[in-house]
Design a protein around this motif. Structure first.
Motif, PDB file in Angstrom:
ATOM      1  N   THR A   1      -8.678   8.123  -2.064  1.00 12.41           N
ATOM      2  CA  THR A   1      -8.417   6.833  -2.687  1.00 12.41           C
ATOM      3  C   THR A   1      -9.297   6.702  -3.923  1.00 12.41           C
ATOM      4  O   THR A   1     -10.284   7.434  -4.075  1.00 12.41           O
ATOM      5  CB  THR A   1      -8.744   5.661  -1.739  1.00 12.41           C
TER       6      THR A   1
ATOM      7  N   ILE B   1       0.868  -1.178   0.000  1.00  8.19           N
ATOM      8  CA  ILE B   1       0.000   0.000   0.000  1.00  8.19           C
ATOM      9  C   ILE B   1       0.903   1.225   0.000  1.00  8.19           C
ATOM     10  O   ILE B   1       1.679   1.434   0.939  1.00  8.19           O
ATOM     11  CB  ILE B   1      -0.932   0.041   1.229  1.00  8.19           C
TER      12      ILE B   1
ATOM     13  N   VAL C   1       1.444   5.305   0.000  1.00  2.58           N
ATOM     14  CA  VAL C   1       0.787   6.527   0.449  1.00  2.58           C
ATOM     15  C   VAL C   1       1.710   7.707   0.146  1.00  2.58           C
ATOM     16  O   VAL C   1       2.897   7.675   0.466  1.00  2.58           O
ATOM     17  CB  VAL C   1       0.490   6.480   1.965  1.00  2.58           C
TER      18      VAL C   1
ATOM     19  N   ASP D   1      -7.873  -4.015   1.525  1.00  4.83           N
ATOM     20  CA  ASP D   1      -6.774  -3.696   2.442  1.00  4.83           C
ATOM     21  C   ASP D   1      -6.543  -2.192   2.514  1.00  4.83           C
ATOM     22  O   ASP D   1      -6.281  -1.649   3.588  1.00  4.83           O
ATOM     23  CB  ASP D   1      -5.490  -4.414   2.001  1.00  4.83           C
ATOM     24  N   VAL D   2      -6.637  -1.519   1.364  1.00  2.00           N
ATOM     25  CA  VAL D   2      -6.493  -0.059   1.338  1.00  2.00           C
ATOM     26  C   VAL D   2      -7.636   0.578   2.113  1.00  2.00           C
ATOM     27  O   VAL D   2      -7.426   1.469   2.952  1.00  2.00           O
ATOM     28  CB  VAL D   2      -6.472   0.467  -0.114  1.00  2.00           C
ATOM     29  N   ARG D   3      -8.859   0.132   1.882  1.00  2.00           N
ATOM     30  CA  ARG D   3     -10.020   0.702   2.566  1.00  2.00           C
ATOM     31  C   ARG D   3      -9.947   0.470   4.077  1.00  2.00           C
ATOM     32  O   ARG D   3     -10.287   1.348   4.876  1.00  2.00           O
ATOM     33  CB  ARG D   3     -11.319   0.111   1.995  1.00  2.00           C
TER      34      ARG D   3
ATOM     35  N   ALA E   1     -10.590   1.031  -4.851  1.00  2.00           N
ATOM     36  CA  ALA E   1      -9.496   0.564  -3.994  1.00  2.00           C
ATOM     37  C   ALA E   1      -9.845  -0.767  -3.337  1.00  2.00           C
ATOM     38  O   ALA E   1     -11.005  -1.018  -2.991  1.00  2.00           O
ATOM     39  CB  ALA E   1      -9.189   1.608  -2.927  1.00  2.00           C
TER      40      ALA E   1
ATOM     41  N   THR F   1       0.006   5.700  -6.925  1.00  2.00           N
ATOM     42  CA  THR F   1      -0.080   5.518  -5.479  1.00  2.00           C
ATOM     43  C   THR F   1      -1.490   5.071  -5.128  1.00  2.00           C
ATOM     44  O   THR F   1      -2.433   5.291  -5.902  1.00  2.00           O
ATOM     45  CB  THR F   1       0.299   6.816  -4.722  1.00  2.00           C
ATOM     46  N   ASP F   2      -1.631   4.435  -3.979  1.00  2.00           N
ATOM     47  CA  ASP F   2      -2.939   3.929  -3.566  1.00  2.00           C
ATOM     48  C   ASP F   2      -3.724   4.946  -2.745  1.00  2.00           C
ATOM     49  O   ASP F   2      -4.954   4.957  -2.773  1.00  2.00           O
ATOM     50  CB  ASP F   2      -2.759   2.656  -2.730  1.00  2.00           C
ATOM     51  N   VAL F   3      -2.995   5.789  -2.005  1.00  2.00           N
ATOM     52  CA  VAL F   3      -3.623   6.756  -1.115  1.00  2.00           C
ATOM     53  C   VAL F   3      -2.903   8.095  -1.252  1.00  2.00           C
ATOM     54  O   VAL F   3      -1.669   8.141  -1.287  1.00  2.00           O
ATOM     55  CB  VAL F   3      -3.548   6.293   0.361  1.00  2.00           C
TER      56      VAL F   3
ATOM     57  N   ILE G   1       2.950  -1.145   4.205  1.00  2.00           N
ATOM     58  CA  ILE G   1       2.549   0.239   3.907  1.00  2.00           C
ATOM     59  C   ILE G   1       3.776   1.130   3.837  1.00  2.00           C
ATOM     60  O   ILE G   1       4.563   1.209   4.784  1.00  2.00           O
ATOM     61  CB  ILE G   1       1.576   0.778   4.977  1.00  2.00           C
TER      62      ILE G   1
END
Length: 282
Positions: free
Chosen positions: A253, A30, A32, A260-262, A257, A78-80, A58
């Protein structure tokens, strides 16, 4: 027996060569990225989260800007995205052009404090007075119950674009800070410069490291309007919303997503005010 031995040798060879994934290789990454002002707290919470969720890895990027985080999220890099201000119209259009729907998550609140030098007799301002001072409508302290002295306005530079955007859009009502304002590179410099400059005023973040009780900096109390009582900024008054210059912090996000991201984003939001022992605050 020979066949079993051959299979065992092949499996061992694949494991040594990296042909079979190890536990570390199967972790869900993940990424960020974004507002550096959020890095410390989000990273601290990421470390806490990974203790109970060993299946994720992360990575929270440091020394980045909110604009870079949003750009990376829209580009799928990126995921976040950490954002110290709301998504802009341009960013929304860029996401829409890629067919990407973004979800906004409020994960905590910080405070914008208005500071002046300790010798200034003014102790409080209304939001309207703050607006008029920072936009240049009021240029002398005598017009806001102070002495006959010119007001020197300091503002932050490009190192803190999210804070500047929030001040101008949310506090000043979309009006730019006066052109006569002196731009300083970052908040530590602002905090040092204000007590050295008689009649000066500036904004800073509640989380910035202010000097001790002997400091010559004064934090002004703020009134929501002329009929309201003045409120001093503190973790308590920011948390309960009674301090009017309260600033939200966001994680963005993609709507698509993964779980796991949530789950991680929900964890950060749930800890917005529940981890007082964390070194970093919003």
């Amino acid at each position: 027996m020979k066949k079993i031995l051959i299979i065992a040798i092949i499996v061992a060879a694949f494991s040594i060569a990296g042909g079979l994934p190890s536990a570390a290789q199967t972790k869900v990454p993940i990424n960020v990225k974004g507002a550096d002002s959020m890095w410390g707290r989000v990273r601290s919470l990421a470390l806490l989260y990974m203790k109970d969720h060993p299946q994720v890895d992360i990575a929270v990027s440091a020394n980045s800007l909110v604009d870079e985080g949003m750009k990376a999220l829209i580009a799928g890099e990126t995921d976040v995205a950490m954002a110290s201000r709301k998504i802009t119209a341009q960013e929304s259009e860029a996401a829409k052009a890629k067919g990407l729907q973004l979800d906004e998550h409020v994960v905590g609140y910080g405070g914008i404090v208005i500071i002046t030098d300790q010798e200034n007799p003014v102790n409080e301002l209304s939001i309207e007075q703050v607006r008029k001072v920072f936009t240049g409508e009021i240029v002398n302290w005598k017009d806001i119950n102070g002495k006959d002295q010119a007001i020197t306005v300091f503002k932050s530079g490009e190192k803190h674009p999210g804070t500047l955007l929030f001040v101008e859009s949310d506090i000043l009502g979309g009006v730019p800070i006066t052109k006569s304002a002196i731009t300083l590179p970052d908040f530590p410099v602002i905090i040092k410069k204000v007590p050295e400059t008689a009649g000066s005023i500036a904004y800073a973040r509640m989380r910035d490291p202010f000097p001790g009780p002997a400091s010559r900096i004064k934090l002004l109390k703020i009134r929501k309007d002329e009929h309201s009582l003045p409120v001093r900024a503190s973790r308590e008054t920011i948390g309960d919303g009674t301090y009017p210059l309260r600033r939200p912090y966001y994680l963005y996000t993609a709507a698509t997503a993964g779980k796991d991201v949530r789950s991680f984003v929900d964890f950060v939001a749930s800890k917005g005010w529940q981890e007082p022992k964390l070194t970093h605050q919003w």
